[in-house]
Design an enzyme around this catalytic site. Structure first.
Site, mmCIF file in Angstrom:
data_model
loop_
_atom_site.group_PDB
_atom_site.id
_atom_site.type_symbol
_atom_site.label_atom_id
_atom_site.label_comp_id
_atom_site.label_asym_id
_atom_site.label_seq_id
_atom_site.Cartn_x
_atom_site.Cartn_y
_atom_site.Cartn_z
ATOM 1 N N CYS A 154 -15.146 68.919 31.526
ATOM 2 C CA CYS A 154 -13.867 68.214 31.442
ATOM 3 C C CYS A 154 -13.425 67.665 32.797
ATOM 4 O O CYS A 154 -13.355 68.408 33.787
ATOM 5 C CB CYS A 154 -12.794 69.159 30.898
ATOM 6 S SG CYS A 154 -11.180 68.364 30.715
ATOM 7 N N CYS A 176 -5.837 71.553 34.638
ATOM 8 C CA CYS A 176 -5.505 72.184 33.359
ATOM 9 C C CYS A 176 -5.034 73.625 33.540
ATOM 10 O O CYS A 176 -5.800 74.497 33.977
ATOM 11 C CB CYS A 176 -6.719 72.140 32.432
ATOM 12 S SG CYS A 176 -6.393 72.841 30.803
ATOM 13 N N GLU A 204 -8.015 52.251 13.421
ATOM 14 C CA GLU A 204 -7.040 53.328 13.561
ATOM 15 C C GLU A 204 -6.497 53.793 12.206
ATOM 16 O O GLU A 204 -6.281 54.980 11.990
ATOM 17 C CB GLU A 204 -5.881 52.889 14.465
ATOM 18 C CG GLU A 204 -6.261 52.726 15.925
ATOM 19 C CD GLU A 204 -6.772 54.016 16.557
ATOM 20 O OE1 GLU A 204 -6.467 55.117 16.034
ATOM 21 O OE2 GLU A 204 -7.482 53.926 17.566
ATOM 22 N N TYR A 233 2.139 56.237 16.625
ATOM 23 C CA TYR A 233 0.784 56.417 17.147
ATOM 24 C C TYR A 233 -0.028 55.120 17.059
ATOM 25 O O TYR A 233 -0.600 54.663 18.057
ATOM 26 C CB TYR A 233 0.047 57.536 16.394
ATOM 27 C CG TYR A 233 -1.428 57.499 16.668
ATOM 28 C CD1 TYR A 233 -1.948 57.964 17.876
ATOM 29 C CD2 TYR A 233 -2.313 56.930 15.747
ATOM 30 C CE1 TYR A 233 -3.307 57.880 18.151
ATOM 31 C CE2 TYR A 233 -3.666 56.836 16.018
ATOM 32 C CZ TYR A 233 -4.158 57.319 17.222
ATOM 33 O OH TYR A 233 -5.498 57.217 17.498
ATOM 34 N N CYS A 288 -14.921 73.175 28.813
ATOM 35 C CA CYS A 288 -14.165 72.972 30.051
ATOM 36 C C CYS A 288 -15.054 72.584 31.227
ATOM 37 O O CYS A 288 -14.620 71.845 32.126
ATOM 38 C CB CYS A 288 -13.371 74.226 30.387
ATOM 39 S SG CYS A 288 -12.113 74.624 29.148
ATOM 40 N N TRP A 325 -15.750 49.857 16.683
ATOM 41 C CA TRP A 325 -14.415 49.275 16.958
ATOM 42 C C TRP A 325 -14.094 49.220 18.447
ATOM 43 O O TRP A 325 -13.027 48.765 18.830
ATOM 44 C CB TRP A 325 -13.338 50.054 16.213
ATOM 45 C CG TRP A 325 -13.510 51.532 16.274
ATOM 46 C CD1 TRP A 325 -13.028 52.385 17.225
ATOM 47 C CD2 TRP A 325 -14.220 52.354 15.348
ATOM 48 N NE1 TRP A 325 -13.393 53.671 16.955
ATOM 49 C CE2 TRP A 325 -14.129 53.681 15.797
ATOM 50 C CE3 TRP A 325 -14.934 52.097 14.170
ATOM 51 C CZ2 TRP A 325 -14.711 54.755 15.113
ATOM 52 C CZ3 TRP A 325 -15.510 53.156 13.495
ATOM 53 C CH2 TRP A 325 -15.400 54.461 13.963
ATOM 54 N N LEU A 334 -12.627 57.003 0.964
ATOM 55 C CA LEU A 334 -11.918 57.290 2.219
ATOM 56 C C LEU A 334 -10.664 58.134 1.988
ATOM 57 O O LEU A 334 -10.201 58.820 2.891
ATOM 58 C CB LEU A 334 -11.513 55.975 2.919
ATOM 59 C CG LEU A 334 -12.521 55.370 3.889
ATOM 60 C CD1 LEU A 334 -11.999 54.040 4.423
ATOM 61 C CD2 LEU A 334 -12.810 56.314 5.055
ATOM 62 N N THR A 362 -3.357 66.856 0.552
ATOM 63 C CA THR A 362 -2.589 67.438 1.653
ATOM 64 C C THR A 362 -1.653 68.538 1.177
ATOM 65 O O THR A 362 -1.594 69.618 1.771
ATOM 66 C CB THR A 362 -1.774 66.339 2.375
ATOM 67 O OG1 THR A 362 -2.664 65.299 2.789
ATOM 68 C CG2 THR A 362 -1.080 66.917 3.610
ATOM 69 N N ASP A 379 -1.788 61.464 19.094
ATOM 70 C CA ASP A 379 -2.232 62.060 17.834
ATOM 71 C C ASP A 379 -2.593 63.523 18.073
ATOM 72 O O ASP A 379 -2.281 64.094 19.125
ATOM 73 C CB ASP A 379 -3.417 61.279 17.268
ATOM 74 C CG ASP A 379 -4.663 61.375 18.144
ATOM 75 O OD1 ASP A 379 -4.588 61.913 19.275
ATOM 76 O OD2 ASP A 379 -5.733 60.930 17.693
#
Length: 346
Positions: free
Chosen positions: A204, A210, A38, A121, A201, A25, A81, A300, A139
């Protein structure tokens, strides 16, 4: 919450452009493609989505084809899915695009946000990636990154915190690179500032900015409110066969797994004799109890503990649809909770 550093976009975008995952995508920025990806990626792993995304687009390459797709066929393309309300809203939105926007995906944020199944989002992702709007897509990945960068102890599960992060990010969105900034934030949260285990880290690009990295408190963030325990339910499921045919039925149009196919089932756990008596009550003559299987499926907010009886029947009867293997393969989409018993038989 203090202002985010203006250096954030530059550091992230350079890192992203110098190497990121090659995902299907990301090969173009067509709104239909970004939107579909998405929606599929919500609550689902990237690796699991790839094959679904490519198969879906082969069969439904346009918004028009999605709008016109037979609901059973659409459910079959989505089978496995989960979170099927996403699929239903996807088609509702496609129909709205055809009816109200002449088949062209809307480019105004408010119009994108007004489509069924599209929240802040997803609208932010489409707006920034496809139309270069400064619309953050916040998100779980982004919440985690920003909470660590800012060493923010406010629970990220609060809507007020999500809005605060969205507002702060909007202030630093770089003109002309909005799409790359959105995808860089997503990429960082998925591959470096990871959800499970220690963040990497040393890799990153935001390490110098940070707060959590500087103080060694990375694993204290993000802070989340305690979840309510899931409700537990017991069910007895029936895999009824009559020669090459299997019994299925449609679920109600509202509620959990609305409008999808299911194996016959009842509330509670029945003993074998009780299960055979229930089959007779449906007007079906059982010939042989073949086997039993137990499965647990977690949604959920609810957990199903299921006992399944595999029963050979003398003839198809009762208020069910009796379908063969060919129809199963074409357009009978069984949610995972029931498909597990089909797989068990194979």
């Amino acid at each position: 919450m203090e202002k985010l550093s203006d250096k954030l976009p530059e550091l992230l975008i350079d890192w992203y452009r110098n190497g990121h995952r090659d995902l299907p995508w990301r090969r173009d920025r067509k709104p239909y493609h970004v939107w579909l990806s998405e929606i599929m990626l919500q609550q689902t792993r990237v690796e699991a989505v790839k094959s679904y995304y490519e198969r879906f687009l082969r069969e439904l390459p346009t918004v028009e084809s999605l709008a016109d797709c037979d609901p059973d066929r659409l459910a079959k393309l989505w089978e496995g899915l989960g979170y099927y309300s996403r699929m239903r809203n996807l088609q509702k939105a496609a129909k709205k695009i055809m009816q109200e926007h002449g088949g062209t995906f809307p480019s105004a944020f408010d119009e994108i946000r007004a489509l069924p199944g599209i929240g802040d989002y997803t609208a932010g992702a489409i707006g920034s990636i496809c139309f270069e709007m400064p619309t953050p897509a916040v998100d779980g990945n982004v919440l985690r990154v920003i909470s660590r960068v800012m060493e923010d102890a406010e629970p990220v599960t609060k809507q007020t915190v999500r809005k605060e992060y969205t507002d702060r990010l909007a202030e630093v969105y770089p003109e002309g690179s909005c799409g790359d900034f959105t995808q860089a934030l997503m990429e960082l949260g998925a591959t470096v500032c990871v959800p499970n285990g220690a963040p990497m880290c040393e890799m990153c690009p935001l390490q110098a900015l940070c707060g959590a990295a500087k103080s060694g408190t990375q694993l204290q963030y993000p802070v989340k409110e305690e979840k309510k325990p899931r409700r537990k339910e017991e069910k007895t499921v029936f895999f009824l066969r009559a020669e090459t045919l299997c019994a299925v039925k449609k679920r109600p149009e509202k509620g959990l797994l609305a409008g999808l196919w299911e194996l016959p089932n009842v509330e509670g756990t029945l003993e074998a004799q009780q299960a055979l008596e229930r089959v007779e009550q449906w007007g079906i003559e059982p010939a042989e109890l073949l086997k039993t299987a137990e499965k647990t499926h977690i949604f959920t907010h609810v957990e199903w503990k299921m006992q399944c009886y595999y029963v050979n029947c003398k003839a198809p009867a009762g208020d069910f649809a009796w379908v063969d293997q060919a129809r199963f393969e074409q357009d009978i989409a069984l949610p995972t909770a029931f498909r597990m018993f089909w797989e068990e038989l194979k």
